[in-house]
Write a protein that holds these residues in place. Structure first.
Motif, short mmCIF file in Angstrom:
data_model
loop_
_atom_site.label_atom_id
_atom_site.label_comp_id
_atom_site.label_asym_id
_atom_site.label_seq_id
_atom_site.Cartn_x
_atom_site.Cartn_y
_atom_site.Cartn_z
N SER A 46 0.98 -1.11 0.06
CA SER A 46 0.02 0.21 0.11
C SER A 46 0.79 1.32 -0.02
N ALA A 47 1.85 1.27 0.57
CA ALA A 47 3.11 2.59 0.79
C ALA A 47 3.34 2.75 -0.63
N LYS A 48 3.87 1.86 -1.26
CA LYS A 48 4.21 1.98 -2.87
C LYS A 48 3.29 2.29 -3.74
N MET A 49 1.98 1.85 -3.39
CA MET A 49 0.74 1.99 -4.56
C MET A 49 0.58 3.78 -4.26
N LYS A 50 0.56 4.12 -2.78
CA LYS A 50 0.48 5.51 -2.73
C LYS A 50 1.60 6.42 -3.53
N LEU A 51 2.68 6.11 -3.59
CA LEU A 51 3.71 6.50 -4.40
C LEU A 51 3.59 6.61 -5.88
N GLU A 53 0.12 6.15 -7.17
CA GLU A 53 -0.72 7.12 -7.42
C GLU A 53 -0.43 8.38 -7.59
N ALA A 54 0.54 9.06 -6.38
CA ALA A 54 0.95 10.25 -6.78
C ALA A 54 2.00 10.76 -7.95
N TRP A 55 2.66 9.85 -8.54
CA TRP A 55 3.56 9.79 -9.66
C TRP A 55 2.43 9.95 -10.78
N GLU A 57 -0.79 11.07 -10.61
CA GLU A 57 -1.54 12.34 -10.65
C GLU A 57 -0.64 13.57 -11.11
#
Length: 83
Positions: A46-51, A53-55, A57
């Motif tokens: 999940s932490a990598k998924m958030k990164l 998703e930020a990329w 965006e």
């Protein structure tokens, strides 16, 4: 594709696997016309998924441009990584 659950506008679906077409167990989650495919066998933490998703965006326009280029058989361009 059967709907397994529906909550907060998120639709969770799973294909019927009677043809053996798919290899890894996964679900499809749809919200407001957007869809993601999520592996049931782990996937991205999940932490990598958030990164990620930020990329996405940050580079939304670049991703759209590459989609159009590749869909037209043209050369794509590299997109800078998250720094």
């Amino acid at each position: 594709m059967p709907v397994l659950s529906l909550f907060y506008g998120i639709i969770v679906r799973m294909y019927r696997e009677n043809t053996g077409k798919h290899n890894k167990p996964h679900i499809h989650a749809e919200y407001a016309g957007d869809e993601v495919v999520i592996s049931l066998d782990g996937g991205i933490p999940s932490a990598k998924m958030k990164l990620f998703e930020a990329w996405m965006e940050i580079h939304k326009e670049d991703l759209q441009a590459n989609w159009h280029l590749l869909s037209s058989g043209e050369q794509f361009f590299k997109i800078d990584p998250l720094k």
